[in-house]
Design an enzyme around this catalytic site. Sequence first.
Site, PDB file in Angstrom:
ATOM      1  N   GLU A 269      35.374  64.647  39.418  1.00  0.00           N
ATOM      2  CA  GLU A 269      34.900  63.145  39.857  1.00  0.00           C
ATOM      3  C   GLU A 269      35.518  62.744  41.107  1.00  0.00           C
ATOM      4  O   GLU A 269      36.266  61.579  41.182  1.00  0.00           O
ATOM      5  CB  GLU A 269      35.196  62.133  38.711  1.00  0.00           C
ATOM      6  CG  GLU A 269      34.459  62.488  37.487  1.00  0.00           C
ATOM      7  CD  GLU A 269      34.911  61.531  36.192  1.00  0.00           C
ATOM      8  OE1 GLU A 269      35.941  60.802  36.559  1.00  0.00           O
ATOM      9  OE2 GLU A 269      34.086  61.431  35.351  1.00  0.00           O
ATOM     10  N   PRO A 270      35.619  63.583  42.043  1.00  0.00           N
ATOM     11  CA  PRO A 270      36.096  63.023  43.364  1.00  0.00           C
ATOM     12  C   PRO A 270      35.509  61.968  44.188  1.00  0.00           C
ATOM     13  O   PRO A 270      34.052  61.747  43.852  1.00  0.00           O
ATOM     14  CB  PRO A 270      36.332  64.080  44.263  1.00  0.00           C
ATOM     15  CG  PRO A 270      35.039  65.068  43.860  1.00  0.00           C
ATOM     16  CD  PRO A 270      34.573  64.628  42.371  1.00  0.00           C
ATOM     17  N   ARG A 308      43.362  47.641  51.399  1.00  0.00           N
ATOM     18  CA  ARG A 308      44.317  48.968  50.876  1.00  0.00           C
ATOM     19  C   ARG A 308      45.846  48.736  51.236  1.00  0.00           C
ATOM     20  O   ARG A 308      46.834  48.772  50.581  1.00  0.00           O
ATOM     21  CB  ARG A 308      43.842  50.249  50.882  1.00  0.00           C
ATOM     22  CG  ARG A 308      42.454  50.521  50.264  1.00  0.00           C
ATOM     23  CD  ARG A 308      41.865  51.836  50.444  1.00  0.00           C
ATOM     24  NE  ARG A 308      43.084  52.662  49.553  1.00  0.00           N
ATOM     25  CZ  ARG A 308      43.972  53.411  49.628  1.00  0.00           C
ATOM     26  NH1 ARG A 308      44.311  53.658  51.097  1.00  0.00           N
ATOM     27  NH2 ARG A 308      44.710  54.056  48.987  1.00  0.00           N
ATOM     28  N   CYS A 338      44.018  33.477  56.240  1.00  0.00           N
ATOM     29  CA  CYS A 338      45.245  32.657  56.332  1.00  0.00           C
ATOM     30  C   CYS A 338      46.242  32.840  55.207  1.00  0.00           C
ATOM     31  O   CYS A 338      46.396  32.296  54.096  1.00  0.00           O
ATOM     32  CB  CYS A 338      44.701  31.132  56.204  1.00  0.00           C
ATOM     33  SG  CYS A 338      44.347  30.436  57.697  1.00  0.00           S
ATOM     34  N   GLU A 339      46.846  34.267  55.431  1.00  0.00           N
ATOM     35  CA  GLU A 339      47.949  34.526  54.317  1.00  0.00           C
ATOM     36  C   GLU A 339      48.709  35.691  55.366  1.00  0.00           C
ATOM     37  O   GLU A 339      48.048  36.173  56.381  1.00  0.00           O
ATOM     38  CB  GLU A 339      47.308  35.294  53.204  1.00  0.00           C
ATOM     39  CG  GLU A 339      46.474  34.468  52.469  1.00  0.00           C
ATOM     40  CD  GLU A 339      46.551  34.823  50.736  1.00  0.00           C
ATOM     41  OE1 GLU A 339      47.774  35.492  50.551  1.00  0.00           O
ATOM     42  OE2 GLU A 339      45.721  34.440  49.985  1.00  0.00           O
ATOM     43  N   TYR A 366      37.121  52.888  49.041  1.00  0.00           N
ATOM     44  CA  TYR A 366      37.684  51.744  48.538  1.00  0.00           C
ATOM     45  C   TYR A 366      37.928  50.565  49.774  1.00  0.00           C
ATOM     46  O   TYR A 366      38.879  49.909  50.061  1.00  0.00           O
ATOM     47  CB  TYR A 366      39.000  52.018  47.799  1.00  0.00           C
ATOM     48  CG  TYR A 366      38.741  52.996  46.781  1.00  0.00           C
ATOM     49  CD1 TYR A 366      38.108  52.728  45.760  1.00  0.00           C
ATOM     50  CD2 TYR A 366      39.045  54.420  46.850  1.00  0.00           C
ATOM     51  CE1 TYR A 366      37.845  53.696  44.668  1.00  0.00           C
ATOM     52  CE2 TYR A 366      38.832  55.196  46.061  1.00  0.00           C
ATOM     53  CZ  TYR A 366      38.352  55.022  44.701  1.00  0.00           C
ATOM     54  OH  TYR A 366      38.091  55.954  43.697  1.00  0.00           O
TER      55      TYR A 366
HETATM   56  N1  LLP Z   1      37.163  59.168  38.052  1.00  0.00           N
HETATM   57  C1  LLP Z   1      37.656  57.896  37.338  1.00  0.00           C
HETATM   58  C2  LLP Z   1      37.497  58.005  35.943  1.00  0.00           C
HETATM   59  C3  LLP Z   1      38.447  56.885  38.166  1.00  0.00           C
HETATM   60  O1  LLP Z   1      38.724  55.903  37.470  1.00  0.00           O
HETATM   61  C4  LLP Z   1      38.334  57.201  39.601  1.00  0.00           C
HETATM   62  C5  LLP Z   1      39.072  56.254  40.391  1.00  0.00           C
HETATM   63  C6  LLP Z   1      38.039  58.375  40.176  1.00  0.00           C
HETATM   64  C7  LLP Z   1      37.278  59.372  39.272  1.00  0.00           C
HETATM   65  C8  LLP Z   1      37.991  58.805  41.525  1.00  0.00           C
HETATM   66  O2  LLP Z   1      39.320  58.806  41.985  1.00  0.00           O
HETATM   67  P1  LLP Z   1      39.679  59.144  43.721  1.00  0.00           P
HETATM   68  O3  LLP Z   1      39.131  60.600  43.696  1.00  0.00           O
HETATM   69  O4  LLP Z   1      38.794  58.413  44.284  1.00  0.00           O
HETATM   70  O5  LLP Z   1      40.875  59.132  43.642  1.00  0.00           O
HETATM   71  N2  LLP Z   1      41.255  51.517  44.821  1.00  0.00           N
HETATM   72  C9  LLP Z   1      42.139  52.761  44.850  1.00  0.00           C
HETATM   73  C10 LLP Z   1      41.821  53.856  44.075  1.00  0.00           C
HETATM   74  C11 LLP Z   1      41.471  53.364  42.800  1.00  0.00           C
HETATM   75  C12 LLP Z   1      40.815  54.467  41.997  1.00  0.00           C
HETATM   76  C13 LLP Z   1      39.907  54.061  40.528  1.00  0.00           C
HETATM   77  N3  LLP Z   1      39.433  55.147  39.920  1.00  0.00           N
HETATM   78  C14 LLP Z   1      42.541  53.120  46.143  1.00  0.00           C
HETATM   79  O6  LLP Z   1      42.035  52.391  47.078  1.00  0.00           O
HETATM   80  O7  LLP Z   1      43.648  53.861  46.429  1.00  0.00           O
END
Ligand code: LLP
Length: 413
Positions: A269-270, A308, A338-339, A366
């Site tokens: 699940e990328p 981020r 304003c932060e 994100y």
């Molecule tokens: N599968 C599940 C169950 C997840 O919770 C996530 C991400 C992914 C796959 C995908 O992960 P990725 O391949 O995108 O790293 N907002 C944060 C990242 C939070 C990820 C949440 N879950 C950031 O901007 O670094």
Amino acid sequence: MNHSEIRGKAIPEGFEPAIWCAKLGTPLYVYDADEMAKQVAAFKAAFSVEDLHIHYACKALTNINVLRLMKKWGTGLDTVSIEEIKIGLLAGFKPNDIMFTPNMVGFEEIAEAVEMGVRINIDNLPFLLRFGQVFPETQVCVRLNPHILAGGNINISVGHTHSKFGISFEQIGDIKSILSKTGLKVEGLHIHIGSDVKDAESFVKVADMLFDIAVQFPDLAFLDLGGGFKINYKPEDKKADINELGRLLSASFNQFCQKYGRTISLIFEPGKYLVSEAGYFFTQVNVVKQTPYVLFAGVDSGFNHLIRPMFYDAYHHITNCSNPDGALLAYDIVGNICETDTFAKQRELPEIKEGDILCFHNAGAYGYTMASNYNSRPRPAEALFMDGGLHLIRRKETLEDILQTQVELEFLK
Ligand code: LLP
């Protein structure tokens, strides 16, 4: 870092930030379709297993056009809310190709997802029992927590002992007793340990732990190893070596299938890996301010549009599209909220003038999906660069959009 690295990765060929920003306004998110396609293809090519599925983690970037592209490129979807499922269905995904992996949602949401025919992944014992009671003799996926600390930052590390995600590896006995009570069949086991995981060893270690447990579940159709593959935020960063990972994991998964006695599917699940590097966030400089201590460049955006750097202390590479060859100076790049919304501290950049266009790289994942209306500011537009042309895929919000959900009380008018 050498000077060409400081000046940043080149803006891809065919990109015309000045023209685009003049036409669509700033701030502006732009996604490069070719780059996303390249990442999907690289991911697929890295693995040699009979039945590989990529479920794009759409929380990274949910624009329906991006989902349609992912579908065209043969991915399924990883979803975490009923809304993401609905966008996925609208984009044309078959329910069977959508996995719903919620955390702490109400049971009604899970029941609604069952109605829609998507695959359900449960990550706590009380709901596993309830699921078995409400939908006895059906199939379900179970999310496990392997108690491994991996991920770029504690907030995005979710496989450790104190994480709210998954059913503990130590509670396998409880899972089995629920199965025998309810007749539920476990069709899949799932693990996701976090985001920004760069070392292949963490994935291999977790996979091995999962394979050991999986042999105890006779009805498996798939194993799902989640997402979290690190990409390059800094020019000198090391991203996950997907080929190395693919080689190691394919070998151990194929071995597992032999031991298991039949071939099952392998799912990943990328999110970031597929879309982060394809995204560029363009802003315009409103003010250049020299104090006795700091040289600031203030842009027409803030953590309301790209959180981020402030939320995870994340590094986003920045380039000055308007003056790429200027003399280098050290700036604090800040937002207009304003932060204290600092995108980068003491970053060396080619000289910045008012009106310059700054580009934040790696903004595909994100970025927009974590944007808000803080300070009552509209969220920006999104555009897709594809086949040499730029296409608007979300208009900029207006004040009317922001006010739309507010209910004005007559007696306060
Ligand atoms: N599968 C599940 C169950 C997840 O919770 C996530 C991400 C992914 C796959 C995908 O992960 P990725 O391949 O995108 O790293 N907002 C944060 C990242 C939070 C990820 C949440 N879950 C950031 O901007 O670094």
